[in-house]
Motif scaffolding. Structure first.
Motif, PDB file in Angstrom:
ATOM      1  N   PHE A 166      -9.363   4.293   3.066  1.00 30.52           N
ATOM      2  CA  PHE A 166      -8.425   4.932   2.144  1.00 30.52           C
ATOM      3  C   PHE A 166      -7.154   5.316   2.901  1.00 30.52           C
ATOM      4  CE2 PHE A 166     -12.513   5.864   0.022  1.00 30.52           C
ATOM      5  CZ  PHE A 166     -12.220   5.405  -1.254  1.00 30.52           C
ATOM      6  N   ALA A 167      -6.003   5.023   2.332  1.00 31.95           N
ATOM      7  CA  ALA A 167      -4.738   5.334   3.010  1.00 31.95           C
ATOM      8  C   ALA A 167      -3.622   5.467   1.987  1.00 31.95           C
ATOM      9  CB  ALA A 167      -4.388   4.246   4.019  1.00 31.95           C
ATOM     10  N   ARG A 168      -2.631   6.285   2.311  1.00 27.40           N
ATOM     11  CA  ARG A 168      -1.476   6.450   1.430  1.00 27.40           C
ATOM     12  C   ARG A 168      -0.528   5.274   1.610  1.00 27.40           C
ATOM     13  NH1 ARG A 168       3.680   8.891   1.452  1.00 27.40           N
ATOM     14  NH2 ARG A 168       4.284   9.567  -0.629  1.00 27.40           N
ATOM     15  N   HIS A 169      -0.051   4.742   0.493  1.00 26.96           N
ATOM     16  CA  HIS A 169       0.906   3.643   0.503  1.00 26.96           C
ATOM     17  C   HIS A 169       1.740   3.734  -0.771  1.00 26.96           C
ATOM     18  CE1 HIS A 169       2.443  -0.486  -0.026  1.00 26.96           C
ATOM     19  NE2 HIS A 169       2.312  -0.619   1.279  1.00 26.96           N
ATOM     20  N   ASN A 170       3.049   3.620  -0.591  1.00 31.33           N
ATOM     21  CA  ASN A 170       3.984   3.694  -1.714  1.00 31.33           C
ATOM     22  C   ASN A 170       4.478   2.297  -2.033  1.00 31.33           C
ATOM     23  OD1 ASN A 170       6.100   4.193  -3.501  1.00 31.33           O
ATOM     24  ND2 ASN A 170       6.773   6.038  -2.435  1.00 31.33           N
ATOM     25  N   LEU A 171       4.086   1.776  -3.174  1.00 25.86           N
ATOM     26  CA  LEU A 171       4.486   0.423  -3.548  1.00 25.86           C
ATOM     27  C   LEU A 171       5.995   0.280  -3.702  1.00 25.86           C
ATOM     28  CD1 LEU A 171       1.723  -0.417  -6.182  1.00 25.86           C
ATOM     29  CD2 LEU A 171       1.968  -1.409  -3.894  1.00 25.86           C
ATOM     30  N   ALA A 172       6.668   1.375  -3.989  1.00 21.77           N
ATOM     31  CA  ALA A 172       8.110   1.315  -4.215  1.00 21.77           C
ATOM     32  C   ALA A 172       8.899   1.171  -2.923  1.00 21.77           C
ATOM     33  CB  ALA A 172       8.578   2.556  -4.967  1.00 21.77           C
ATOM     34  N   THR A 173       8.328   1.597  -1.793  1.00 18.59           N
ATOM     35  CA  THR A 173       9.109   1.628  -0.556  1.00 18.59           C
ATOM     36  C   THR A 173       8.408   1.010   0.643  1.00 18.59           C
ATOM     37  OG1 THR A 173       8.276   3.861  -0.088  1.00 18.59           O
ATOM     38  CG2 THR A 173      10.386   3.699  -1.238  1.00 18.59           C
ATOM     39  N   ASP A 174       7.084   0.975   0.660  1.00 16.84           N
ATOM     40  CA  ASP A 174       6.357   0.525   1.846  1.00 16.84           C
ATOM     41  C   ASP A 174       6.169  -0.990   1.840  1.00 16.84           C
ATOM     42  OD1 ASP A 174       6.202   3.133   2.673  1.00 16.84           O
ATOM     43  OD2 ASP A 174       4.191   3.460   1.862  1.00 16.84           O
ATOM     44  N   SER A 175       5.888  -1.532   3.016  1.00 13.90           N
ATOM     45  CA  SER A 175       5.775  -2.979   3.183  1.00 13.90           C
ATOM     46  C   SER A 175       4.324  -3.416   3.260  1.00 13.90           C
ATOM     47  CB  SER A 175       6.526  -3.408   4.453  1.00 13.90           C
ATOM     48  OG  SER A 175       5.968  -2.751   5.591  1.00 13.90           O
ATOM     49  N   SER A 176       4.128  -4.709   3.419  1.00 12.80           N
ATOM     50  CA  SER A 176       2.784  -5.262   3.579  1.00 12.80           C
ATOM     51  C   SER A 176       2.207  -4.815   4.919  1.00 12.80           C
ATOM     52  CB  SER A 176       2.835  -6.786   3.509  1.00 12.80           C
ATOM     53  OG  SER A 176       1.564  -7.350   3.717  1.00 12.80           O
ATOM     54  N   PHE A 177       0.893  -4.685   4.992  1.00 14.47           N
ATOM     55  CA  PHE A 177       0.277  -4.197   6.222  1.00 14.47           C
ATOM     56  C   PHE A 177      -0.899  -5.054   6.685  1.00 14.47           C
ATOM     57  CE2 PHE A 177      -1.572  -2.058   2.592  1.00 14.47           C
ATOM     58  CZ  PHE A 177      -2.935  -2.087   2.831  1.00 14.47           C
ATOM     59  N   ASN A 178      -1.193  -6.152   5.980  1.00 14.40           N
ATOM     60  CA  ASN A 178      -2.274  -7.045   6.398  1.00 14.40           C
ATOM     61  C   ASN A 178      -2.212  -8.303   5.536  1.00 14.40           C
ATOM     62  OD1 ASN A 178      -4.634  -8.026   7.649  1.00 14.40           O
ATOM     63  ND2 ASN A 178      -5.537  -5.978   7.727  1.00 14.40           N
ATOM     64  N   GLU A 179      -3.090  -9.250   5.838  1.00 14.69           N
ATOM     65  CA  GLU A 179      -3.251 -10.428   4.995  1.00 14.69           C
ATOM     66  C   GLU A 179      -4.580 -10.303   4.263  1.00 14.69           C
ATOM     67  OE1 GLU A 179      -2.235 -14.925   5.792  1.00 14.69           O
ATOM     68  OE2 GLU A 179      -4.269 -14.506   6.529  1.00 14.69           O
ATOM     69  N   PHE A 180      -4.544 -10.493   2.940  1.00 15.37           N
ATOM     70  CA  PHE A 180      -5.713 -10.219   2.115  1.00 15.37           C
ATOM     71  C   PHE A 180      -6.147 -11.461   1.343  1.00 15.37           C
ATOM     72  CE2 PHE A 180      -3.379  -6.273   2.640  1.00 15.37           C
ATOM     73  CZ  PHE A 180      -4.381  -5.409   3.071  1.00 15.37           C
ATOM     74  N   HIS A 181      -7.438 -11.465   1.016  1.00 16.09           N
ATOM     75  CA  HIS A 181      -7.990 -12.539   0.192  1.00 16.09           C
ATOM     76  C   HIS A 181      -7.999 -12.158  -1.286  1.00 16.09           C
ATOM     77  CE1 HIS A 181      -9.797 -12.994   4.277  1.00 16.09           C
ATOM     78  NE2 HIS A 181      -9.305 -14.206   4.096  1.00 16.09           N
ATOM     79  N   VAL A 182      -7.951 -10.863  -1.560  1.00 16.20           N
ATOM     80  CA  VAL A 182      -7.869 -10.366  -2.930  1.00 16.20           C
ATOM     81  C   VAL A 182      -6.952  -9.150  -2.951  1.00 16.20           C
ATOM     82  CG1 VAL A 182      -9.121  -9.479  -4.947  1.00 16.20           C
ATOM     83  CG2 VAL A 182     -10.254 -11.109  -3.403  1.00 16.20           C
TER      84      VAL A 182
END
Length: 279
Positions: free
Chosen positions: A200-216
């Motif tokens: 679980f981690a805080r992330h703001n879709l409006a301002t934050d960037s990608s942080f990994n490569e995901f399959h889903v």
């Protein structure tokens, strides 16, 4: 009369923009590109509760009183969620996507806008029953730290358990739903093993960037509150975050149609808004 109403509407628009800019500058939460009608309703609701006559007064309170900001934040971020919400979508994911994930040596999943975690835990139960959980890592993010803490706690409302059980069964559950939680003194808590594969981690879709490569990537019923500019930004973020052949799962009222990247996906299940990255 009409001219006065137009002036009032324009003033409210200016005050709202100043409020949202102030929230962003002071606290780092960015609602500037959220749907103006949705944000406006929530701001007016908070004004009534606070006994304020104008948005400028609310702005003053929010900038100088963190408790006032947290009250407003609770209105701007309204979690509407439940275990196995839209069970037919989870059934479609179980039947159509899980077989593809079995082909992978390891599965990374991002659940963006996870709120208080009910849908994340629904996915974890599904992965467990499909034999995928031990090779999966789920990253569950939200803008609200309060919602994330509730998600980490894994406590469920006892009065919703019958509904949750029905949802689980409709979603194709293969076991006894009661095996996933313990109840004691009126408190229902999910079993610890369900939390072990979640970050679980805080992330703001409006301002934050990608942080990994995901399959889903799951992001359901979040972008309905965004304007088109922010929605396109977030779609770009998800596209950049997905591995080739990765799946994007949206809410029932959301779609890739008319977005700049719709031709970079194939529709895997149109009814339940499941798409697969092809480019």
């Amino acid at each position: 009369m009409k001219e006065a109403e137009e002036r009032d509407a324009e003033l409210e628009k200016i005050e709202t923009a100043l409020l949202l800019e102030g929230i962003y500058q002071r606290y780092g939460y960015d609602f500037r590109d959220y749907s103006s009608s949705s944000v406006g309703r929530r701001i007016r609701h908070r004004m009534r509760l606070e006994g304020l006559d104008d948005i400028s007064s609310l702005l003053r309170n929010v900038l100088h009183d963190s408790d006032a900001f947290r009250r407003l934040l609770g209105d701007l971020i309204i979690p509407v969620t439940e275990l196995f919400r839209d069970p037919e979508m989870f059934l479609a994911f179980r039947r159509n996507v899980a077989p593809e994930l079995r082909k992978l040596p390891f599965v990374r999943i991002w659940h963006a806008g996870c709120s208080t975690g009910e849908e994340v835990y629904s996915l974890v139960v599904l992965l467990h029953e499909e034999g995928l959980l031990d090779k999966s890592r789920i990253y569950a993010t939200d803008i609200s730290e309060e919602a994330l803490q509730r998600a980490r706690d894994g406590i469920l409302p006892i009065d919703r358990m019958q509904q949750y059980t029905r949802n689980y069964q409709a979603a194709g559950g293969t076991g006894e739903f009661s095996s996933y939680y313990a109840s004691e003194r009126g408190i229902v808590m999910l079993k610890p093993f369900l939390r072990e594969r979640i970050v679980f981690a805080r992330h703001n879709l409006a301002t934050d960037s990608s942080f990994n490569e995901f399959h889903v990537v799951f992001c359901r019923n979040v972008m309905i509150y965004f304007n088109s500019e922010l929605s396109n930004r977030v779609h770009g973020l998800f596209y950049d975050s997905l591995a080739a052949g990765g799946f994007l799962v949206l809410g029932g009222r959301e779609s890739l149609a008319f977005t700049p990247i719709e031709d970079r996906y194939e529709t895997w299940n149109d009814t339940h808004r499941i798409y697969r990255k092809i480019l």
